[in-house]
Structure formats: C-alpha cells, structure tokens
Design an enzyme around this catalytic site. Structure first.
Site, PDB file in Angstrom:
ATOM      1  N   GLY A 121       0.776  -1.243   0.000  1.00  0.00           N
ATOM      2  CA  GLY A 121       0.000   0.000   0.000  1.00  0.00           C
ATOM      3  C   GLY A 121       0.800   1.282   0.000  1.00  0.00           C
TER       4      GLY A 121
ATOM      5  CB  THR B  40      -5.987  -0.164  -7.422  1.00  0.00           C
ATOM      6  OG1 THR B  40      -5.714   0.421  -8.702  1.00  0.00           O
ATOM      7  CG2 THR B  40      -5.209  -1.461  -7.300  1.00  0.00           C
TER       8      THR B  40
ATOM      9  CG  ASP C 280       1.660  -8.136  -5.318  1.00  0.00           C
ATOM     10  OD1 ASP C 280       1.122  -9.144  -4.823  1.00  0.00           O
ATOM     11  OD2 ASP C 280       1.565  -7.006  -4.826  1.00  0.00           O
TER      12      ASP C 280
ATOM     13  N   GLY D 256       2.614   2.374  -2.540  1.00  0.00           N
ATOM     14  CA  GLY D 256       2.660   2.948  -3.870  1.00  0.00           C
ATOM     15  C   GLY D 256       3.731   2.358  -4.768  1.00  0.00           C
ATOM     16  CE  LYS D 257       5.253  -3.341  -3.026  1.00  0.00           C
ATOM     17  NZ  LYS D 257       4.228  -3.029  -2.026  1.00  0.00           N
ATOM     18  CB  THR D 258       1.672  -0.968  -8.358  1.00  0.00           C
ATOM     19  OG1 THR D 258       1.791  -2.261  -7.753  1.00  0.00           O
ATOM     20  CG2 THR D 258       1.130  -1.134  -9.767  1.00  0.00           C
ATOM     21  CB  SER D 259       1.701   4.397  -8.191  1.00  0.00           C
ATOM     22  OG  SER D 259       0.398   3.986  -7.878  1.00  0.00           O
TER      23      SER D 259
END
Length: 586
Positions: free
Chosen positions: A18, A502, A45, A20-23
């Site tokens: 949560g 998301t 992931d 913000g790794k993906t962003s």
C-alpha cells in the site's frame, strides 16, 4: 530524482503493502520508455494490478503497452505458472504410469509450495534469459509486499543451496522435480541480484513511523543477502501548504514530519527522494505521466466540499461480531489498507466487553505489538512466524518419526526437513491451530496481503481434499479447517479496502476467490476514508469527492454489510485510540 539516475538493467521496487510500489514502478517505466529506452515492466506480486493501472489485460506473457512505444509488461501469475509447471512434470508420465499414480503426483503438486516454486522459476528466468536481456535496456520489477518479497529474493540462494547439498529425496519431491537442471540458472540469478552494476533496489515507504521501521528492517535483511545498492523513496507526503487550509491536513503534516525526523539510523545514509500526495487516482497513462509533478493538481481547488457521509460504523459491525460469544474473525485485503489496525481495534473492543480474545497475524510484515502499544485483560497476542513454526514442526517430527531411528536414518530425516517446502506445512499447521481455538474464544486474525493469504487457503483446500479422499465411504464424521472457514456461524471474514479504484477492484477479486472456495465474506470495511470526515483542504476535498463512487460501489454492489472508518488526525496506535476507532469511549 536520485533513484532514477543512471539506472542499471534490473530495478526492484519493494516495501510494505500500500505504499505505492506499483504506481512508482509504472510511472518510472513510462518515463524511461518516453525517453526512448526499451523497458519491460514485470509484476511478481500474487495480487498484481499493473494491468489495471494501464487499463489493459496483460497476463503471464510479455505484452506491448500499445499507448507507450518502447514499453512492454507482464504479470507473473502464480496460478498459471503453477499449472504450467505441473503440466511439464505430469505430461510426460500421463498414459505411461497407472492412473492412480498420476493422480497422486498431481495431488502432490497441488499445494502452495508448487505455486511458489513455479513463480520463482519464472522470476529467475527473467534475470538470466539472454534473449530478454538483449531485447530490453531495463527490466523493472514491481514486487509483492515486503514479507513475500524477502522470501522471493532469498529463494534463489535457498534453492541453490538445497540443490548443492543434493537433497533430491525430499518430502516435497513432486514440486522439486526438474529443479536439478535449473541449477546454473539459479546461480546466475543469485549473481545478478548481488551485483550493483546490474541491480538496484528502491525501497518505497510512507512518512509513517510504522512504515519507516518496516522499510529499515527490509533494508537490513536485503543487504545481508547481498542487495546492498538501495535507494529510499518516501511516497504520498502531504504538501506543507495544505496545513493552512485544514486541521486534519495540518495534523497529518505534523505527524509525517515527526516520522521523518525520527528516521531510523540505518536509513539515513541512503539516497532519498520524496514525492507529494496526489489529488488524483494513479490509474491511466495521463496520471502516470503526472506522477513526478512536484505540486498537487490545481484543479483540486475547484472541487466542492463533500456533505456529511451517512454510513455504518465499525462499532455497529462489532455488535454483530460479538453476538455468538466466540469464533474466528479474519481481516483480509490488499496490503496497506489497514488490516492490522482494524483487526487490533476489533480485538480490543471485544476484550473490553469481557470476552476472551486471541489476536494473531499470518502477515510476515505485521507488527501487532507496535499497534497495540500496551496490554489488556482478556486479550492475548501472537504471530504465526514462519521460521518459528518451521522449527517447531521439525522438532515435532524428529521427536516422533525420528524416535528409534539409527544415526543414518535420523540424518536422512533431518535432510528431508530442511526442504524449503517444510515451511508450507508448518504455517498451515499453525493456521489450523488458530481455527480450532476459535471454538472456545474469539480468534481475530490479521492476515497477510491478499496473494499470500490465498496461497494459505490453497494449502487448506488441498488438505481438505486429501482428508475427503481418505475418509470417503468410512462413515466417520470429520471436520477440516476449510469446513470451519466455510461455516459463517464459526468464521466471519471481513474484507478491508480503501475508497479507491484499485483497492476496491482487488477486494472484489478477493471476494470472488473466496466464494469459489465456498467462503462467503461477512462484511467489508472501508478504511481511512476522507469523505467520512469534514475537510477544507483543497487536496483532501478532491480526494473525498473521488471516494464517493467507490463507497457507493461497495454499498450497492459488493457487500451484504459494510462499515466506513474515517481518516484520523492521529494514527490509531495504542489501546485507547483503537477503542475509539471501534466506537468505545477512550
């Protein structure tokens, strides 16, 4: 931005769920591709949402992101990888060996251990595939939440050591079949991970004391296994200018500045970047290209205030949870939605009512004691620690099966128990003990992030199928852990989410997975909701307005019952604040 300068070929974004790794991984990939670099973006992931961010279907293969020249992406799907792995092993013997033998091999390959090995197999392949390396200038990994990532990054060394020791006769022989031929690939993967000229690790955190403590532990553990080239990014920082508009924004600014001032010493020597909180959802190409903007969107100031939100509270849910007097309460969801806090708040409120409660976690990265910051009558706290549970299981097997064995036999048994697959069995046993305990008291479980939890449920389902097969036709009554999870009178599953695109999508996918396993979620909890509190900050006002459609989707389409928990000025740490969160007077 320090972390994006002179990037080597392989880049990992990791950190607590949560943050913000993906962003950050997606925005970095787009920036590099826009600059003319050929980039492959990979998610490792189990609960990947890279496809959702770009608004396209990606899947378990290299897929061109048509809207961005020079950018390709793929999601390592653990289930698809496991099925492919099973097919490679079982295919050659199907029709050659007797049907019952083939069925036995398939059952051996049905557990979470096989899933992890298969995903790991694909992961190491990406690090060592010469054709892939020649094709792309950068391979960016959006990794799973911290605990899973540490396990994944340790696996190349763990499996390579396992093979070096020649432990081919392990109890998980089925899942391990065919690993011998991969020995060179695993060694090459270890070398690539440990080489700072080829690999950079970017630690992502929020400006929160708990998140920074977690990222400090991650830094230390990964440095010990050779990933020393690390950078730190503090994401989603409240801009100081917002403090002038709003008491809540001002409290958040003070809280974040205090957390950064107390940055753990082990992190102070790392190159560090800070990125401001955004007024918009980080979904779609336009949003990703605006990600590195220093200031919030000017359009935020034009958003009208959101009226008072009439929604059920967590206290109302706790009334229903307390009614039976005992049972298992599982809080599930995406990393970073506040599962630990919600589980702790429910547990302390049940304990305040005089009910015996055991609060536990299966999340490798969870720290319940930090959240509680105290003790309470009727409340016990524990953690399903994979290392402790694995050692306990080994000791148990050696004391029983090892009793009476000669030195050679005992040495073989000890070798067998050093298999990496032993951890799966040990954690499942601990999970089963927690379920049994719920027959006489409340057991509140803070679960690992979604993908990891589903792997645990997969092991539970495999055990259930095996018991059903063994007991078929015997006439003997039996109850498996899966049967208890499927019984709403004994188990209540709460799905935690945020009022964002998301998290709500992932929560809905989790609900679908649970329903396919015969488990019906009891309620949803929307946590850290800006729309549930009065705000005047332009940035917070814009975020509140964007939450409303997602709150409506939960209330009208997804949940049979739900609750909304507001974003608070003070972090809900400590028993008094947790009781206030659950509706009791502090």
């Amino acid at each position: 931005m320090n972390f994006i300068e002179q990037l080597p070929r392989f880049v990992f974004f990791t950190g607590k769920g949560g943050v913000g790794k993906t962003s950050l991984a997606c925005a970095t990939a787009v920036r590099l591709a826009d600059a003319g670099r050929r980039v492959l973006l990979v998610s490792t992931d189990p609960a990947s949402n890279v496809g959702q961010v770009f608004g396209i279907d990606i899947g378990n293969h290299v897929t061109a992101v048509s809207a961005v020249p020079n950018l390709w992406a793929m999601e390592i799907d653990p289930q698809a990888a496991a099925q492919g792995y099973r097919d490679r092993i079982v295919g050659p013997v199907r029709g050659v060996l007797p049907a019952d033998v083939v069925k036995g091999i398939e059952e051996q390959l049905s557990g979470a251990c096989t899933t992890e090995i298969a995903a790991f197999d694909e992961f190491t392949g990406l690090l060592t595939d010469e054709a892939l390396i020649a094709r792309f200038e950068h391979v960016i990994f959006d990794t799973a939440p911290t605990g899973h990532t540490i396990r994944l990054l340790q696996l190349p060394g763990a499996w390579n050591s396992f093979l070096e020791a020649g432990k081919g006769d392990a109890s998980c022989l089925g899942p391990l079949a065919g690993l011998e031929k991969q020995r060179a690939q695993y060694k090459a993967a270890v070398d690539a991970l440990a080489d700072p000229a080829r690999t950079r690790l970017v630690l992502v955190a929020r400006a929160q004391a708990s998140a920074l403590r977690e990222v400090a532990r991650t830094h230390d553990e990964l440095a010990r296994i050779g990933l020393a080239r690390q950078y730190l990014v503090i994401n989603g920082v409240m801009p100081e200018g917002e403090a002038a508009h709003d008491p809540l924004a001002a409290a958040i600014v003070r809280r974040e500045q205090a957390a950064l001032a107390a940055l753990p010493d082990i992190l102070r020597g790392l190159p560090m970047d800070s990125l401001p909180l955004k007024a918009f959802d980080l979904v779609g190409l336009e949003a990703l290209r605006r990600f590195f903007d220093e200031a919030p969107s000017a359009a935020a100031a034009a958003v009208e205030p959101v009226g008072p939100l009439a929604a059920p509270t967590l206290a109302q849910l706790v009334d229903g949870l307390a009614e039976p007097g005992h049972g298992l309460i599982m809080v599930m969801g995406k990393g970073g939605v506040g599962k630990t806090t919600l589980a702790a708040a429910i547990a302390v409120e049940l304990a305040r009512r005089g009910l015996p409660v055991h609060l536990t976690t299966s999340d490798p990265a969870a720290h319940l004691t930090d959240t509680l910051a105290g003790q309470m009558a009727q409340l016990t706290v524990s953690r399903i620690d994979p290392q402790i549970e694995t050692q306990r299981y080994r000791d148990q097997v050696l004391a029983s099966k090892g009793k009476g064995l000669d030195a050679q036999g005992r040495a073989l048994l000890e070798e067998d128990l050093r298999s990496p697959c032993t951890e799966e069995i040990a954690v499942f046993q601990a999970f089963s003990r927690a379920i049994r305990e719920a027959g006489r008291k409340f057991v509140v479980m803070d679960t690992a992030p979604t993908g990891h939890t589903l792997l645990l449920l997969d092991a539970t389902g495999a055990y259930h199928r095996e018991i059903e097969r063994q007991m078929s036709g015997s006439g003997v009554h039996f109850t498996t852990p899966m049967m208890q999870l499927q019984d709403e009178a004994r188990t209540k599953v709460l799905i935690a989410t945020l009022a964002e695109d998301t998290p709500v999508r992932e929560a809905a996918l989790l609900q679908g997975d649970l329903r396919r396993a015969g488990i019906e979620p009891w309620a949803w909890v929307i946590n850290n909701c800006v729309a549930a509190t009065a705000v005047t900050s332009p940035l917070l006002r814009a975020r509140a307005a964007k939450e409303l459609p997602f709150i409506d989707a939960v209330a009208s389409r997804h949940a049979s019952r739900y609750a909304v928990v507001p974003l608070l000025a003070q972090e809900p740490v400590g028993i008094a604040r947790l009781l206030a969160l659950a509706g009791a007077a502090p």
